[in-house]
Design a protein around this motif. Structure first.
Motif, PDB file in Angstrom:
ATOM      1  N   TYR A  36     -16.753  12.660  19.732  1.00  0.00           N
ATOM      2  CA  TYR A  36     -15.879  11.718  19.062  1.00  0.00           C
ATOM      3  C   TYR A  36     -15.382  12.347  17.778  1.00  0.00           C
ATOM      4  O   TYR A  36     -16.052  13.183  17.167  1.00  0.00           O
ATOM      5  CB  TYR A  36     -16.636  10.414  18.734  1.00  0.00           C
ATOM      6  CG  TYR A  36     -16.915   9.527  19.920  1.00  0.00           C
ATOM      7  CD1 TYR A  36     -17.939   9.833  20.817  1.00  0.00           C
ATOM      8  CD2 TYR A  36     -16.160   8.381  20.159  1.00  0.00           C
ATOM      9  CE1 TYR A  36     -18.187   9.025  21.910  1.00  0.00           C
ATOM     10  CE2 TYR A  36     -16.401   7.561  21.246  1.00  0.00           C
ATOM     11  CZ  TYR A  36     -17.414   7.890  22.112  1.00  0.00           C
ATOM     12  OH  TYR A  36     -17.665   7.086  23.205  1.00  0.00           O
ATOM     13  N   ILE A  37     -14.212  11.911  17.343  1.00  0.00           N
ATOM     14  CA  ILE A  37     -13.624  12.390  16.097  1.00  0.00           C
ATOM     15  C   ILE A  37     -13.449  11.210  15.152  1.00  0.00           C
ATOM     16  O   ILE A  37     -13.131  10.091  15.586  1.00  0.00           O
ATOM     17  CB  ILE A  37     -12.258  13.083  16.360  1.00  0.00           C
ATOM     18  CG1 ILE A  37     -11.640  13.572  15.053  1.00  0.00           C
ATOM     19  CG2 ILE A  37     -11.299  12.156  17.095  1.00  0.00           C
ATOM     20  CD1 ILE A  37     -10.359  14.394  15.254  1.00  0.00           C
ATOM     21  N   ASP A  85      -6.360  18.417  12.355  1.00  0.00           N
ATOM     22  CA  ASP A  85      -7.665  18.394  13.022  1.00  0.00           C
ATOM     23  C   ASP A  85      -8.811  18.226  12.036  1.00  0.00           C
ATOM     24  O   ASP A  85      -9.968  18.062  12.437  1.00  0.00           O
ATOM     25  CB  ASP A  85      -7.883  19.681  13.828  1.00  0.00           C
ATOM     26  CG  ASP A  85      -6.932  19.807  14.997  1.00  0.00           C
ATOM     27  OD1 ASP A  85      -6.498  20.946  15.293  1.00  0.00           O
ATOM     28  OD2 ASP A  85      -6.593  18.774  15.612  1.00  0.00           O
ATOM     29  N   SER A  86      -8.496  18.277  10.755  1.00  0.00           N
ATOM     30  CA  SER A  86      -9.519  18.058   9.733  1.00  0.00           C
ATOM     31  C   SER A  86     -10.095  16.655   9.899  1.00  0.00           C
ATOM     32  O   SER A  86      -9.370  15.656   9.837  1.00  0.00           O
ATOM     33  CB  SER A  86      -8.927  18.215   8.332  1.00  0.00           C
ATOM     34  OG  SER A  86      -8.511  19.533   8.100  1.00  0.00           O
ATOM     35  N   ALA A  87     -11.399  16.583  10.107  1.00  0.00           N
ATOM     36  CA  ALA A  87     -12.059  15.310  10.402  1.00  0.00           C
ATOM     37  C   ALA A  87     -13.552  15.591  10.563  1.00  0.00           C
ATOM     38  O   ALA A  87     -13.995  16.740  10.498  1.00  0.00           O
ATOM     39  CB  ALA A  87     -11.510  14.680  11.683  1.00  0.00           C
ATOM     40  N   VAL A  88     -14.299  14.527  10.796  1.00  0.00           N
ATOM     41  CA  VAL A  88     -15.708  14.679  11.148  1.00  0.00           C
ATOM     42  C   VAL A  88     -15.837  14.509  12.658  1.00  0.00           C
ATOM     43  O   VAL A  88     -15.256  13.586  13.235  1.00  0.00           O
ATOM     44  CB  VAL A  88     -16.591  13.650  10.421  1.00  0.00           C
ATOM     45  CG1 VAL A  88     -18.058  13.859  10.796  1.00  0.00           C
ATOM     46  CG2 VAL A  88     -16.412  13.760   8.916  1.00  0.00           C
ATOM     47  N   TYR A  89     -16.591  15.394  13.271  1.00  0.00           N
ATOM     48  CA  TYR A  89     -16.764  15.394  14.712  1.00  0.00           C
ATOM     49  C   TYR A  89     -18.216  15.071  15.046  1.00  0.00           C
ATOM     50  O   TYR A  89     -19.145  15.674  14.504  1.00  0.00           O
ATOM     51  CB  TYR A  89     -16.378  16.756  15.298  1.00  0.00           C
ATOM     52  CG  TYR A  89     -14.899  17.026  15.177  1.00  0.00           C
ATOM     53  CD1 TYR A  89     -14.344  17.441  13.962  1.00  0.00           C
ATOM     54  CD2 TYR A  89     -14.039  16.829  16.261  1.00  0.00           C
ATOM     55  CE1 TYR A  89     -12.980  17.663  13.839  1.00  0.00           C
ATOM     56  CE2 TYR A  89     -12.681  17.051  16.146  1.00  0.00           C
ATOM     57  CZ  TYR A  89     -12.167  17.462  14.934  1.00  0.00           C
ATOM     58  OH  TYR A  89     -10.811  17.679  14.801  1.00  0.00           O
ATOM     59  N   PHE A  90     -18.380  14.105  15.958  1.00  0.00           N
ATOM     60  CA  PHE A  90     -19.708  13.664  16.353  1.00  0.00           C
ATOM     61  C   PHE A  90     -19.936  13.965  17.828  1.00  0.00           C
ATOM     62  O   PHE A  90     -19.102  13.627  18.682  1.00  0.00           O
ATOM     63  CB  PHE A  90     -19.877  12.165  16.136  1.00  0.00           C
ATOM     64  CG  PHE A  90     -19.920  11.747  14.700  1.00  0.00           C
ATOM     65  CD1 PHE A  90     -18.767  11.336  14.051  1.00  0.00           C
ATOM     66  CD2 PHE A  90     -21.107  11.778  13.987  1.00  0.00           C
ATOM     67  CE1 PHE A  90     -18.804  10.945  12.716  1.00  0.00           C
ATOM     68  CE2 PHE A  90     -21.157  11.392  12.652  1.00  0.00           C
ATOM     69  CZ  PHE A  90     -20.003  10.982  12.015  1.00  0.00           C
ATOM     70  N   CYS A  91     -21.075  14.557  18.088  1.00  0.00           N
ATOM     71  CA  CYS A  91     -21.543  14.733  19.451  1.00  0.00           C
ATOM     72  C   CYS A  91     -22.459  13.553  19.786  1.00  0.00           C
ATOM     73  O   CYS A  91     -23.183  13.052  18.908  1.00  0.00           O
ATOM     74  CB  CYS A  91     -22.311  16.052  19.558  1.00  0.00           C
ATOM     75  SG  CYS A  91     -22.937  16.450  21.179  1.00  0.00           S
ATOM     76  N   VAL A 112      -9.602  22.204   7.838  1.00  0.00           N
ATOM     77  CA  VAL A 112      -8.628  23.204   8.225  1.00  0.00           C
ATOM     78  C   VAL A 112      -7.735  23.482   7.025  1.00  0.00           C
ATOM     79  O   VAL A 112      -7.012  22.602   6.547  1.00  0.00           O
ATOM     80  CB  VAL A 112      -7.787  22.743   9.428  1.00  0.00           C
ATOM     81  CG1 VAL A 112      -6.788  23.834   9.818  1.00  0.00           C
ATOM     82  CG2 VAL A 112      -8.686  22.396  10.601  1.00  0.00           C
ATOM     83  N   MET A 113      -7.793  24.707   6.537  1.00  0.00           N
ATOM     84  CA  MET A 113      -7.007  25.112   5.376  1.00  0.00           C
ATOM     85  C   MET A 113      -5.614  25.561   5.817  1.00  0.00           C
ATOM     86  O   MET A 113      -5.476  26.204   6.854  1.00  0.00           O
ATOM     87  CB  MET A 113      -7.715  26.259   4.653  1.00  0.00           C
ATOM     88  CG  MET A 113      -9.137  25.968   4.264  1.00  0.00           C
ATOM     89  SD  MET A 113      -9.223  24.739   2.963  1.00  0.00           S
ATOM     90  CE  MET A 113      -8.681  25.734   1.578  1.00  0.00           C
ATOM     91  N   PRO A 114      -4.600  25.231   5.026  1.00  0.00           N
ATOM     92  CA  PRO A 114      -3.230  25.625   5.407  1.00  0.00           C
ATOM     93  C   PRO A 114      -3.002  27.126   5.274  1.00  0.00           C
ATOM     94  O   PRO A 114      -3.753  27.817   4.596  1.00  0.00           O
ATOM     95  CB  PRO A 114      -2.356  24.840   4.417  1.00  0.00           C
ATOM     96  CG  PRO A 114      -3.237  24.569   3.265  1.00  0.00           C
ATOM     97  CD  PRO A 114      -4.633  24.446   3.786  1.00  0.00           C
TER      98      PRO A 114
END
Lengths: 114, 114
Positions: A36-37, A85-91, A112-114
């Motif tokens: 999940y994001i 895509d910068s976010a927190v990702y949960f498994c 994600v840096m530009p």
């Protein structure tokens, strides 16, 4: 007791880079695995899941994940990341019988840096 | 598109007061869930429900009650709020199918107990 481990609390990459977010689980028997994001200030959104069949599953926005029974892993990958895509990702892992609870990992903050 | 809404979005309560968090889903899902999210803990399941009239304890039910008066609505009740219950609360709905349980999350309620 099943557990889900996300070893990286923070991952920083540049736009256009590839990224892999790691997830390991401890559970015997058949399981369901998902990612999940969560964007800042929002609820979680489903990305993809695995139950059986092809160990590589495709999700939205170019994400894919690969299940490995031997490594007890379900790592998430993307070939070329975008700043959005910068976010927190949960498994998460869910028992395939009995309780229908999802057990979530502690999350990985992807920047994600530009 | 799956739709889960929560109210209020933000709440300030006093210690010892009663707090009710509401959740509504238009997905016609049987299962509904309440989680809290705290830094370093990921998401933890408080209560869940298999359908109208049913409530089940999750991993951290102490200090919380739940109510499922209908298929669409699932409430979380803090009878005597404490500062330790300051957190972000998420409601989710989902159904268990052969390919696993995808959960749809609401936007969250930020609760501050003073």
């Amino acid at each position: 007791t099943q557990t889900v481990s996300q070893s990286d609390a923070h991952v920083t990459v540049f736009e256009g880079d590839s990224v892999e977010l790691r997830c390991n689980y401890s559970y015997g028997g058949s399981i369901y695995l998902s990612w999940y994001i969560q964007h800042h200030g929002h609820g979680l959104q489903f990305l993809l899941k695995y139950y059986s069949g092809n160990p590589v599953v495709q999700g939205v926005n170019g994400f894919e994940a690969e299940f490995s029974k031997s490594d007890s892993s379900f790592h998430l990958r993307k070939a070329s990341v975008h700043w959005s895509d910068s976010a927190v990702y949960f498994c998460a892992v869910r028992q395939s019988s009995g309780s229908w609870q999802l057990i979530f990992g502690s999350g990985t903050q992807l920047t994600v840096m530009p | 598109e799956a739709a889960v809404t929560q109210s209020p979005r933000n709440k300030v309560a006093v210690t010892g007061g009663k707090v009710t968090l509401s959740c509504n889903q238009t997905n016609n899902h049987n299962n509904m869930y309440w989680y809290r999210q705290d830094t370093g803990h990921g998401l933890r399941l408080i209560h869940y429900s298999y359908g109208a009239g049913s409530t089940e304890k999750g991993d951290i039910p102490d200090g919380y009650k739940a109510s499922r008066p209908s298929q669409e609505n699932f409430s979380l009740i803090l009878e005597l709020a404490t500062p330790s219950q300051t957190s972000v609360y998420f409601c989710a709905s989902g159904d268990v199918g052969a390919s696993g349980d995808t959960q749809y999350f609401g936007p969250g309620t930020r609760l501050l107990v003073l």
